[in-house]
Scaffold this motif. Structure first.
Motif, PDB file in Angstrom:
ATOM      1  N   ALA A 101       9.631   2.601 -26.218  1.00 25.23           N
ATOM      2  CA  ALA A 101       8.628   3.017 -25.237  1.00 25.23           C
ATOM      3  C   ALA A 101       8.428   1.901 -24.225  1.00 25.23           C
ATOM      4  CB  ALA A 101       7.316   3.319 -25.939  1.00 25.23           C
ATOM      5  N   VAL A 102       8.038   2.265 -23.016  1.00 27.33           N
ATOM      6  CA  VAL A 102       7.760   1.246 -22.010  1.00 27.33           C
ATOM      7  C   VAL A 102       6.327   1.387 -21.505  1.00 27.33           C
ATOM      8  CG1 VAL A 102      10.031   0.709 -21.081  1.00 27.33           C
ATOM      9  CG2 VAL A 102       8.822   2.714 -20.237  1.00 27.33           C
ATOM     10  N   THR A 103       5.757   0.220 -21.205  1.00 28.62           N
ATOM     11  CA  THR A 103       4.442   0.210 -20.592  1.00 28.62           C
ATOM     12  C   THR A 103       4.636  -0.194 -19.149  1.00 28.62           C
ATOM     13  OG1 THR A 103       3.399  -0.383 -22.658  1.00 28.62           O
ATOM     14  CG2 THR A 103       2.162  -0.860 -20.655  1.00 28.62           C
ATOM     15  N   ILE A 104       4.094   0.609 -18.254  1.00 29.93           N
ATOM     16  CA  ILE A 104       4.152   0.224 -16.846  1.00 29.93           C
ATOM     17  C   ILE A 104       2.725  -0.042 -16.393  1.00 29.93           C
ATOM     18  CG2 ILE A 104       6.192   1.644 -16.430  1.00 29.93           C
ATOM     19  CD1 ILE A 104       4.164   3.425 -14.743  1.00 29.93           C
ATOM     20  N   GLY A 105       2.593  -0.874 -15.393  1.00 28.69           N
ATOM     21  CA  GLY A 105       1.233  -1.173 -14.968  1.00 28.69           C
ATOM     22  C   GLY A 105       1.176  -1.829 -13.615  1.00 28.69           C
ATOM     23  N   TYR A 106      -0.034  -2.030 -13.145  1.00 26.09           N
ATOM     24  CA  TYR A 106      -0.215  -2.689 -11.857  1.00 26.09           C
ATOM     25  C   TYR A 106      -1.539  -3.433 -11.843  1.00 26.09           C
ATOM     26  CZ  TYR A 106      -3.467   1.131 -10.863  1.00 26.09           C
ATOM     27  OH  TYR A 106      -4.510   2.018 -10.921  1.00 26.09           O
ATOM     28  N   LYS A 107      -1.642  -4.347 -10.897  1.00 26.91           N
ATOM     29  CA  LYS A 107      -2.927  -4.958 -10.593  1.00 26.91           C
ATOM     30  C   LYS A 107      -3.208  -4.616  -9.140  1.00 26.91           C
ATOM     31  CE  LYS A 107      -2.431  -8.793 -13.775  1.00 26.91           C
ATOM     32  NZ  LYS A 107      -2.457 -10.239 -13.960  1.00 26.91           N
TER      33      LYS A 107
ATOM     34  N   TYR B  64      -2.077  -2.727  -3.712  1.00 22.25           N
ATOM     35  CA  TYR B  64      -1.457  -3.194  -4.942  1.00 22.25           C
ATOM     36  C   TYR B  64      -1.107  -4.673  -4.844  1.00 22.25           C
ATOM     37  CZ  TYR B  64      -1.446   1.594  -6.367  1.00 22.25           C
ATOM     38  OH  TYR B  64      -1.852   2.850  -6.712  1.00 22.25           O
ATOM     39  N   ARG B  65      -1.404  -5.399  -5.908  1.00 19.87           N
ATOM     40  CA  ARG B  65      -1.220  -6.832  -5.897  1.00 19.87           C
ATOM     41  C   ARG B  65      -0.019  -7.254  -6.765  1.00 19.87           C
ATOM     42  NH1 ARG B  65      -4.278 -11.700  -5.489  1.00 19.87           N
ATOM     43  NH2 ARG B  65      -2.660 -13.246  -5.708  1.00 19.87           N
ATOM     44  N   ALA B  66       0.269  -6.487  -7.808  1.00 20.08           N
ATOM     45  CA  ALA B  66       1.366  -6.838  -8.707  1.00 20.08           C
ATOM     46  C   ALA B  66       1.806  -5.601  -9.476  1.00 20.08           C
ATOM     47  CB  ALA B  66       0.908  -7.908  -9.693  1.00 20.08           C
ATOM     48  N   VAL B  67       3.079  -5.586  -9.870  1.00 21.29           N
ATOM     49  CA  VAL B  67       3.540  -4.516 -10.757  1.00 21.29           C
ATOM     50  C   VAL B  67       4.091  -5.127 -12.039  1.00 21.29           C
ATOM     51  CG1 VAL B  67       3.994  -2.611  -9.187  1.00 21.29           C
ATOM     52  CG2 VAL B  67       5.709  -4.411  -9.447  1.00 21.29           C
TER      53      VAL B  67
ATOM     54  N   MET C 246       0.806  -1.218   0.000  1.00 19.45           N
ATOM     55  CA  MET C 246       0.000   0.000   0.000  1.00 19.45           C
ATOM     56  C   MET C 246       0.839   1.268   0.000  1.00 19.45           C
ATOM     57  SD  MET C 246      -3.085  -1.198   2.532  1.00 19.45           S
ATOM     58  CE  MET C 246      -4.077   0.249   2.242  1.00 19.45           C
ATOM     59  N   GLU C 247       2.156   1.145   0.287  1.00 21.94           N
ATOM     60  CA  GLU C 247       3.026   2.323   0.360  1.00 21.94           C
ATOM     61  C   GLU C 247       3.784   2.493  -0.948  1.00 21.94           C
ATOM     62  OE1 GLU C 247       3.263   4.210   3.191  1.00 21.94           O
ATOM     63  OE2 GLU C 247       1.671   2.934   3.988  1.00 21.94           O
ATOM     64  N   PHE C 248       4.140   3.739  -1.232  1.00 17.48           N
ATOM     65  CA  PHE C 248       4.803   4.009  -2.503  1.00 17.48           C
ATOM     66  C   PHE C 248       6.224   3.429  -2.573  1.00 17.48           C
ATOM     67  CE2 PHE C 248       7.162   6.653  -5.552  1.00 17.48           C
ATOM     68  CZ  PHE C 248       6.385   6.380  -6.676  1.00 17.48           C
TER      69      PHE C 248
ATOM     70  N   ILE D 149       0.228   7.709 -11.162  1.00 21.29           N
ATOM     71  CA  ILE D 149      -0.935   6.816 -11.078  1.00 21.29           C
ATOM     72  C   ILE D 149      -1.098   6.201  -9.690  1.00 21.29           C
ATOM     73  CG2 ILE D 149      -1.052   6.276 -13.545  1.00 21.29           C
ATOM     74  CD1 ILE D 149       0.330   3.658 -13.037  1.00 21.29           C
ATOM     75  N   PHE D 150      -0.101   6.398  -8.820  1.00 17.69           N
ATOM     76  CA  PHE D 150      -0.187   5.813  -7.484  1.00 17.69           C
ATOM     77  C   PHE D 150      -1.333   6.445  -6.694  1.00 17.69           C
ATOM     78  CE2 PHE D 150       0.816   5.905  -2.942  1.00 17.69           C
ATOM     79  CZ  PHE D 150       0.966   4.545  -2.703  1.00 17.69           C
ATOM     80  N   ARG D 151      -2.139   5.615  -6.085  1.00 10.10           N
ATOM     81  CA  ARG D 151      -3.233   6.116  -5.243  1.00 10.10           C
ATOM     82  C   ARG D 151      -3.067   5.583  -3.838  1.00 10.10           C
ATOM     83  NH1 ARG D 151      -3.375   9.066  -8.338  1.00 10.10           N
ATOM     84  NH2 ARG D 151      -4.732   9.518 -10.101  1.00 10.10           N
TER      85      ARG D 151
END
Lengths: 118, 412
Positions: free
Chosen positions: B274-280, B323-326, B245-247, B316-318
């Motif tokens: 280019a890079v795609t970043i993401g999370y679940k 967060y489950r995965a990056v 949950m922390e940055f 995009i961090f909230r």
């Protein structure tokens, strides 16, 4: 569902040592030999055994098995009545006849011995 | 179809150490808390999370092992490979699960036999058990795989969706605590309660995710599999045992992914444009949320990519999101080694210096098997201890690497 081509059949005419050794890479594990129960089969202490988890094992295969609660690696044999038992490749070890359970974990498909420490 | 590993981390440990078959074990020693437990431990009453101290006091017979992500990733890859041999459309899901669209390879009439054979093959080859759920949508398949465990097989056909009606909404993936509370306040507790409402009324009263979920529960697929695209791309995804949950810790995990992707790129002598970043994140853990950033110039340098990606991640961090995965991946076609330019600019020279540094780092890591060098921000995530009590993966001598075949220890 069986009968799919092995990973070696990828259309190229050169295959890797790894593909040949690991016929089914997703079912193959490494285990190390501790002790001399299979010495007469040229498997020495410290050798690495490639073990494939599979349902198809036959008498004569070297198997990793659970017998009455103990895990061992031995030859799988069948007696005249078709009952399975385990046998070492060393006269100092007795034949293992299951009293309660015999579960085959996998079949040894290769023995790896690396020389030196490289 | 949803394939779900039963007590996956504990099962991987039992698969690689046969002495622990049928025994109560727990995982999480490196953090001092129980994060995963075997069915045998669950039967004794071990709960998670539970502190190490409490476990030792209440259940001294339960072995607590350190988690070994590399091992679980190997089993996860194997699980996905086996499924992929029969079904090309699969989604990675998280580490212990796989979604597969089996509509092209079987029919409702034959799906039971298909699933049974697949389950048998997975259990034999992995030395652990999985549960399978089949349904007309991803959501229904996932709910079904949880119906019977371990080694369950549940098929929910479009004609018999009413079997889901008594399922509490809290067991439905995609329903978070707050949504659950809100719905309960309106007397909507089970799937059946929700589905008696007309779709139009749901749309009027609730937000879009819930509208989509209702469609899914009625058997109309809204969510599609995120299949892997293009063989050219390089990506890395890291799922966490416990949500982050922390940055800062999120950035740490993220930076390891960037390192991994850049290392793969350098090994291929390739750079990305280019890079795609993401999370679940919870509650909708099987949707990957992504952003794509363009690199000023094709790059395979972790420092460059990290600084671009960090800005984006920060944006995009909230707070209070679990967060489950990056995820980090290349976007678009890769650029392969460019020819030397005739006239070099200042930036080119700086780039060249970074390249030299990366070459040195790579050769230290790969050739001499020296110290595992990582960016400072990656260091915190190094928590795989050698003597965690499990059967460790086999180390390759003179290297910090481990073999990519699970090791079962020694046998007599």
């Amino acid at each position: 569902m069986a009968g799919f081509g092995s990973p070696i059949d990828d259309g190229r005419d050169v295959g890797s040592l790894e593909a040949w050794l690991l016929a089914d890479p997703d079912a193959t594990y490494l285990i190390s030999m501790d002790g001399d129960a299979l010495l007469d089969a040229q498997i020495a202490p410290g050798d690495f055994l490639l073990t494939q988890r599979t349902r198809t094992v036959r008498a004569g295969d070297i198997v990793v098995a659970e017998i009455d609660g103990d895990y061992v690696v031995r030859f799988l044999r069948k007696n005249g009545r078709g009952e399975q038992y385990l046998e070492a490749a060393n006269d100092a070890y007795p034949k293992l006849v299951p009293q309660e359970s015999l579960n085959i974990e996998g079949k040894v498909i290769a023995c790896i011995r690396k020389y030196g420490s490289e | 179809m949803h394939v779900d590993g039963d007590a996956f981390f504990a099962s991987c440990e039992q698969s690689t150490n046969m002495q622990w078959r049928g025994k109560p074990i727990a995982v999480g020693r490196e953090r001092g808390i129980v994060t995963a437990i075997s069915y045998e431990a669950k039967a004794l009453g071990v709960k998670r999370p539970m502190s190490e101290t409490e476990l030792r006091r209440q259940f001294p017979q339960v072995a607590l092992l350190a988690s070994d992500y590399r091992k679980y990733e190997l089993f996860s890859e194997r699980m996905k490979n086996i499924v992929r041999r029969y079904v090309s459309d699969i989604s990675e899901g998280s580490i212990d699960e796989t979604f597969a669209d089996v509509s092209a390879v079987t029919t409702w009439h034959e799906v039971r036999a298909f699933a049974e054979a697949l389950q048998e093959e997975l259990c034999t080859k992995l030395g652990l058990t999985v549960s399978i759920g089949v349904g007309p949508t991803m959501t229904i398949a996932k709910i079904s795989s949880g119906f019977k465990k371990p080694r369950g097989l549940t098929i929910v056909t479009p004609e018999h969706l009413e079997v889901l009606h008594d399922v509490p909404l809290r067991n439905v993936p995609g329903i978070g605590g707050r949504t659950e509370e809100k719905l309960a306040g309106e007397g909507i507790v089970t799937i059946g309660n929700l589905l008696v409402l007309e779709q139009a009324e749901i749309a009027r009263r609730f937000n879009k995710p819930l509208v989509e979920l209702a469609y899914e529960l009625r058997g109309t697929a809204v969510r599609a599999l995120e299949t892997r695209e293009g063989t050219q791309s390089v990506s890395s995804i890291q799922a966490f045992l416990e949500p982050i949950m922390e940055f800062t810790p999120l950035l740490t995990e993220f930076s390891r992914n960037v390192e991994r992707v850049c290392r793969k790129l350098r090994a291929q002598h390739a750079r990305t444009n280019a890079v795609t970043i993401g999370y679940k994140a919870f509650p909708d853990v099987h949707t990957l949320i992504t952003r794509t950033v363009k690199c000023p110039a094709p790059s395979n340098d972790a420092g460059t990519i990290m600084s671009l990606a960090e800005t984006e991640l920060r944006a995009i961090f909230r707070r209070s999101t679990k967060y489950r995965a990056v995820y980090v991946g290349t976007h678009g076609a890769l650029a392969h080694e460019t020819q030397e330019k005739l006239f070099t600019t200042k930036e080119d020279e700086a780039q060249k210096k970074r390249d030299t540094l990366n070459t040195v780092v790579d050769s230290l890591m790969f050739a001499q098997g020296g110290l595992p060098l990582e960016r400072a921000s990656s260091l915190r995530a190094q928590r795989h201890e050698e003597d965690g009590g499990g059967t460790p993966l086999l180390k390759i001598p003179h290297s910090h690497k481990v073999l990519d075949i699970p090791y079962l220890g020694s046998i007599t």
